[in-house]
Structure formats: C-alpha cells, structure tokens
Enzyme design. Structure first.
Site: not given
Ligand code: KIV
Length: 273
Positions: A88, A187
């Site tokens: 991320d 989500e």
């Molecule tokens: O940061 C995270 O773990 C996500 C979840 C919605 C899987 O984006």
C-alpha cells in the site's frame, strides 16, 4: 537472463487473466514469518496500511508512514517466494499528483522488491494510476470504503447506501479500471453494487465485506485468525489464536512461578559449557 533473476512468483498478467475464472485468494501480511506461512495458500499477499492498526495500535491508517510500509514490505518479500506481493502507498505519500505518486511508488518497488502497489481511489488518483502503469508500476485500485478517508467519512462507513453514493463508487471503479489498474479492491459496499462493479470493469475485483461474486476475496489475516477481541461482521473466524496465546502465556507464567521450567534452560547451560 540468469536463472536466479527469473521471477518465479505469480505475475500481474496471471492475476489479470483470472477475471471471471478461478477465484483469487488474497490475505494481508506484515511480517516475514506470517508471509512464509500464508505464501503457499495465497495468490496475493497485501502489505496493507492496516498494519498501522493491526501491528502498531493506531486508530486508522492515517498515521502510517512510508518507512513503516518499506520495513514491512521488505519483511514480507523475505518471507514469501510464490505469491504476488502488493504494498500500500500510505496516506499523504501519493495524492499530490502523478509525480508525487511516481516518486513514492518507485521507491517502494525498488526498496522492497514488491511487484505492485495499491492506492485508494480518491478524486484525481486515476491520472496517477495511468502515469504509474505506463512507466512500469502495476497498480491495484481501492474503491468503496476507503480507510484513508475515514476522517472525512466520520469513521469506517460502508459505501453505496444512497443512489448518489452508488454512482460515485461505480464512477471510482470505472475510472481506476480505465486508468489501467490490474485489479480493484472493493471494500464495504452492498453485494449488488459489488456485483455491478465486477460486471462493469475489465480488471478482476477483490472483495472485502462486499460480495461472493467478486473475482477474489481478501481479509485482514489477524481478523480471520481471531487475534482481536472483536471481529467485523463480514469476517468468519477460522481460528481462535487469541485464546491459544492466552492459554500458552498463562501456562508459561505458571511454569516459571512454580519453578517447573528447568529442562530447556538446563540443556542450554550444558551446551554452552
Ligand atoms: O490495508 C489493508 O489491509 C486493506 C484491507 C482492506 C485489505 O486495504
């Protein structure tokens, strides 16, 4: 190309090709040990910014830094061999535009060795996704409930309750898809909206609290392992590690207190002498 340099992991095109075919299995991972345990079962390991809440006790992902993502991304890459690893981009590290996103995403790819990044689909992010993809950085988009916007939303609120909100989520998904995202995480939306998104976009959809009809599913691993004292409504607890850890720690504490713990300690002393 040397044999070692060849990629033996599941690839972005392989995930893309799973649209509407075999379901894609994804879980979050933040540590090398957990990555090693999950790797054989998962197509994708996501180093999500949920790491802030799960591992660091933060109230939301807003406090997660790029350094935290790099640290956990490297650990997950070290622990896994087969799954596609996505990291991320944390809050504040990509939203200023394509250059900002490229600087952060390229650093994440270089420093961790991951194969793709994930960004939340806030307004204007589609342009950055297209910039990254055309420069060699695969991107997963994240639509619906977007945890990085939880302060604007007043918490972690499901999306798509009104017609206007449904249109907004659909538009986000379409924009991310058109920008070239190789997969879209959906989500916290009603199942019919998730199904409509899945039917509309070319990229495979990965659901969480969304619909069985998505092309794959993801859960926060610590939720499914039962490590917290509460579980989100949409999560099935596949284990109760909270109780297991409590029982193990309590037995250990009793052994230490009653002096019935000498065997291993004694062996170590003998080995050293
Ligand atoms: O940061 C995270 O773990 C996500 C979840 C919605 C899987 O984006």
């Amino acid at each position: 190309m040397s044999k070692q340099a060849q990629n033996s992991r599941i690839t972005v095109p392989q995930i893309r090709a799973r649209k509407g075919t075999d379901k894609i299995v994804c879980l979050t991972a933040y540590t090398a040990r957990m990555a090693e345990l999950l790797d054989v079962h998962c197509d994708i390991l996501l180093v999500g910014d949920s790491v802030g809440m799960v591992m660091h006790g933060l109230p939301s992902p807003v406090g997660v830094t790029l350094d935290m993502m790099l640290l956990h991304g490297k650990a997950v890459m070290r622990g896994s061999r087969r799954a596609l690893v996505i990291v991320d981009l944390p809050f504040g590290s990509y939203e200023r535009g394509p250059d900002h996103a490229f600087r952060t995403a390229s650093k994440v790819m270089r420093k961790t060795g991951c194969q793709a990044v994930k960004v939340e689909a806030a307004e204007g992010v589609a342009e950055s996704i297209s910039f990254l993809v055309s420069r060699g950085i695969p991107v997963m988009g994240h639509v619906g409930l977007r945890p990085q916007s939880s302060n604007v939303d007043g918490g972690f609120k499901a999306k798509g309750r009104t017609a206007a909100e449904r249109e907004l989520v659909l538009a986000e998904a379409r924009a991310v898809d058109a920008a070239g995202a190789f997969a879209i995480l959906v989500e916290g939306v009603a199942s019919d909206l998730a199904d409509e998104i899945t039917a509309t976009v070319k990229a495979p959809t990965i659901g969480i609290g969304a619909s069985q009809g998505c092309d794959g599913q993801i859960l926060v691993t610590d939720d499914l392992l039962g490590l917290f004292d509460w579980t989100p409504k949409f999560v099935r607890r596949y284990a109760d590690l909270r109780s297991t850890i409590d029982a193990a720690a309590s037995t250990y504490a009793a052994d230490v207190r009653t002096g019935s713990f000498p065997a291993e300690a004694e062996l170590y002393r003998l080995k050293k002498s």
